[in-house]
Scaffold this motif. Structure first.
Motif, mmCIF file in Angstrom:
data_model
loop_
_atom_site.group_PDB
_atom_site.id
_atom_site.type_symbol
_atom_site.label_atom_id
_atom_site.label_comp_id
_atom_site.label_asym_id
_atom_site.label_seq_id
_atom_site.Cartn_x
_atom_site.Cartn_y
_atom_site.Cartn_z
ATOM 1 N N GLU A 1 0.820 -1.206 0.000
ATOM 2 C CA GLU A 1 0.000 0.000 0.000
ATOM 3 C C GLU A 1 0.858 1.262 0.000
ATOM 4 O O GLU A 1 0.525 2.245 -0.673
ATOM 5 C CB GLU A 1 -0.933 -0.001 1.222
ATOM 6 C CG GLU A 1 -1.941 1.143 1.221
ATOM 7 C CD GLU A 1 -2.796 1.187 -0.039
ATOM 8 O OE1 GLU A 1 -3.084 2.307 -0.509
ATOM 9 O OE2 GLU A 1 -3.160 0.114 -0.568
ATOM 10 N N ARG B 1 1.954 1.974 -3.446
ATOM 11 C CA ARG B 1 0.891 2.639 -4.222
ATOM 12 C C ARG B 1 0.876 4.147 -3.940
ATOM 13 O O ARG B 1 0.730 4.976 -4.845
ATOM 14 C CB ARG B 1 -0.466 2.030 -3.890
ATOM 15 C CG ARG B 1 -0.673 0.606 -4.380
ATOM 16 C CD ARG B 1 -2.073 0.122 -4.040
ATOM 17 N NE ARG B 1 -2.318 -1.243 -4.467
ATOM 18 C CZ ARG B 1 -2.706 -1.596 -5.684
ATOM 19 N NH1 ARG B 1 -2.904 -0.669 -6.604
ATOM 20 N NH2 ARG B 1 -2.922 -2.861 -5.985
ATOM 21 N N GLU B 2 1.024 4.487 -2.659
ATOM 22 C CA GLU B 2 0.987 5.903 -2.271
ATOM 23 C C GLU B 2 2.166 6.683 -2.859
ATOM 24 O O GLU B 2 2.041 7.868 -3.171
ATOM 25 C CB GLU B 2 1.003 6.021 -0.737
ATOM 26 C CG GLU B 2 -0.263 5.513 -0.065
ATOM 27 C CD GLU B 2 -1.502 6.267 -0.524
ATOM 28 O OE1 GLU B 2 -1.426 7.510 -0.650
ATOM 29 O OE2 GLU B 2 -2.545 5.617 -0.769
ATOM 30 N N LYS C 1 1.294 7.762 -6.313
ATOM 31 C CA LYS C 1 0.335 8.867 -6.261
ATOM 32 C C LYS C 1 1.036 10.192 -6.010
ATOM 33 O O LYS C 1 0.574 11.248 -6.437
ATOM 34 C CB LYS C 1 -0.710 8.607 -5.173
ATOM 35 C CG LYS C 1 -1.633 7.429 -5.480
ATOM 36 C CD LYS C 1 -2.585 7.137 -4.319
ATOM 37 C CE LYS C 1 -3.450 5.921 -4.612
ATOM 38 N NZ LYS C 1 -4.344 5.588 -3.468
ATOM 39 N N GLY D 1 3.788 -2.739 -5.082
ATOM 40 C CA GLY D 1 2.773 -1.691 -4.969
ATOM 41 C C GLY D 1 3.014 -0.570 -5.957
ATOM 42 O O GLY D 1 2.069 -0.030 -6.563
ATOM 43 N N ILE D 2 4.280 -0.218 -6.139
ATOM 44 C CA ILE D 2 4.649 0.837 -7.093
ATOM 45 C C ILE D 2 4.271 0.421 -8.513
ATOM 46 O O ILE D 2 3.657 1.195 -9.268
ATOM 47 C CB ILE D 2 6.172 1.121 -6.999
ATOM 48 C CG1 ILE D 2 6.480 1.873 -5.706
ATOM 49 C CG2 ILE D 2 6.664 1.908 -8.216
ATOM 50 C CD1 ILE D 2 7.959 2.006 -5.412
ATOM 51 N N ALA E 1 2.089 -1.882 -9.520
ATOM 52 C CA ALA E 1 0.639 -2.031 -9.682
ATOM 53 C C ALA E 1 -0.038 -0.688 -9.878
ATOM 54 O O ALA E 1 -0.894 -0.517 -10.764
ATOM 55 C CB ALA E 1 0.058 -2.748 -8.458
ATOM 56 N N GLU E 2 0.337 0.297 -9.058
ATOM 57 C CA GLU E 2 -0.296 1.612 -9.152
ATOM 58 C C GLU E 2 0.162 2.354 -10.403
ATOM 59 O O GLU E 2 -0.627 3.061 -11.049
ATOM 60 C CB GLU E 2 0.028 2.434 -7.905
ATOM 61 C CG GLU E 2 -0.668 3.780 -7.816
ATOM 62 C CD GLU E 2 -2.185 3.667 -7.716
ATOM 63 O OE1 GLU E 2 -2.877 4.680 -7.964
ATOM 64 O OE2 GLU E 2 -2.690 2.574 -7.373
ATOM 65 N N ARG F 1 -1.817 1.145 -13.173
ATOM 66 C CA ARG F 1 -3.205 1.602 -13.054
ATOM 67 C C ARG F 1 -3.383 3.009 -13.609
ATOM 68 O O ARG F 1 -4.419 3.316 -14.213
ATOM 69 C CB ARG F 1 -3.648 1.570 -11.587
ATOM 70 C CG ARG F 1 -5.158 1.768 -11.390
ATOM 71 C CD ARG F 1 -5.508 1.949 -9.930
ATOM 72 N NE ARG F 1 -5.047 3.229 -9.423
ATOM 73 C CZ ARG F 1 -5.676 4.391 -9.627
ATOM 74 N NH1 ARG F 1 -6.789 4.430 -10.341
ATOM 75 N NH2 ARG F 1 -5.189 5.518 -9.129
#
Length: 340
Positions: free
Chosen positions: A221, A224-225, A228, A250-251, A253-254, A257
């Motif tokens: 997670e 992912r942040e 962002k 996470g990096i 996957a995001e 996306r």
């Protein structure tokens, strides 16, 4: 000097119950056991030599201290360690510190009260001066962590070198703006990796940009942040080195996306070579740590220490840079690292 009667009074229990806890008697409830241990710690009570002589028999139990059970690196380490020690009829208890200094010392008290035969510390939260006194109660070894002041057997990896070569790999691919991720807990392992990352930038005359440093990256997670945050930068990095395959996953996957292509828009390097690194699309370039060998060596060294067969020693295991598609497209390569 505190006595067993003082411990009983503070714990609100009988002297007999305190004696049973000290002697690791099986028929004591966990609640009462904790009351006694807490009282002993508060009073600084250490069982006298005659009490210790009653407990000369080994418990057949060792403890391993780790920061997070959910970290796949430590999960694999625990699995291999348990399988290894069970072959010698030992049992393993897993102590999750959650990066807490207080919890770490509480678990070390298990050695002080002779409830375990030895401790494997796969993480180190306290200064060594806080841990050192526990050596009088039984053997302690360090695995994964490295502390120069520690006078105990240590199984280590050259984290600085691993981070340096991972960063150098990105630099040689032409990247000049490289982001860096690390956890919020500054262990010696994390410090050494950051040193390696920064040294590579210095050696290749690149700027160390604190804007591209992310210090609260521990899991998928948080990866992912980071993306962002990166997508809003005026000059985003073209590559990123993380201290964990979980964060790297996470990096990636995001990034996918939001429409970024890996590695064309962002090259990503992980650390540990967890199973997820090979299964993800694209597979993650990462630094392989020999976790299975670490666990097997840890068990052997601790058993030898329990039987007074070894002195202080440092065993250094090799790292490997596994080059996969998250940095070079379809190319794949394994690069051995030399410890130095």
């Amino acid at each position: 000097m505190a006595t067993i009667e003082d411990v009983a009074k503070l714990a609100g229990l009988s002297r007999t119950t305190v004696s049973r806890v000290i002697n690791n008697h099986p028929y004591v409830s966990q609640t009462k056991r904790q009351q006694v241990l807490h009282a002993m710690k508060e009073l600084g009570y250490v069982p006298n030599s005659s009490a210790r002589s009653l407990r000369n028999q080994r418990t057949g139990i060792i403890a391993v201290l780790i920061p997070r059970v959910t970290n796949l690196f430590f999960s694999k380490f625990i699995e291999t360690l348990e399988i290894t020690i069970s072959k010698s009829d030992y049992q393993l208890i897993v102590c999750q510190t959650q990066y807490s200094k207080e919890k770490e010392l509480t678990y070390l008290d298990l050695l002080k009260t002779r409830q375990i035969d030895g401790v494997i510390m796969a993480s180190l939260e306290n200064d060594w001066k806080e841990v050192h006194p526990y050596l009088q109660y039984g053997p302690i070894i360090l695995v994964n962590e490295y502390e120069e002041k520690a006078d105990v057997p240590t199984i280590s990896l050259n984290q600085k070198r691993g981070a340096y070569e991972a960063t150098e790999h990105l630099i040689k691919l032409g990247h000049k703006r490289i982001a860096y991720c690390c956890g919020q807990h500054k262990s010696n392992v994390a410090k050494e990796r950051e040193k390696g990352f920064k040294q590579a930038l210095i050696d290749y005359q690149l700027i160390i940009d604190e804007e591209l440093t992310y210090r609260k990256a521990d899991d998928i997670e948080s990866g992912r942040e980071i993306i962002k945050s990166i997508i809003h930068l005026q000059k985003p990095p073209t590559a990123i080195f993380t201290g964990s395959d979980e964060v790297a996953a996470g990096i990636i996957a995001e990034a996918k996306r939001v429409g970024w292509s890996i590695p064309e828009n962002l090259a990503v390097v992980g650390f540990d070579n967890q199973p997820i690194a090979e299964l993800l699309q694209p597979p993650i370039t990462t630094v392989h740590q020999p976790v299975q060998e670490m666990a097997e060596k840890a068990a052997l060294v601790l058993f030898n220490k329990i039987h007074n067969k070894v002195s202080t020693e440092i065993l250094s295991l090799p790292l490997k840079l596994i080059i996969r598609a998250s940095t070079v497209g379809e190319e794949s390569e394994v690069k051995e690292m030399v410890s130095r």
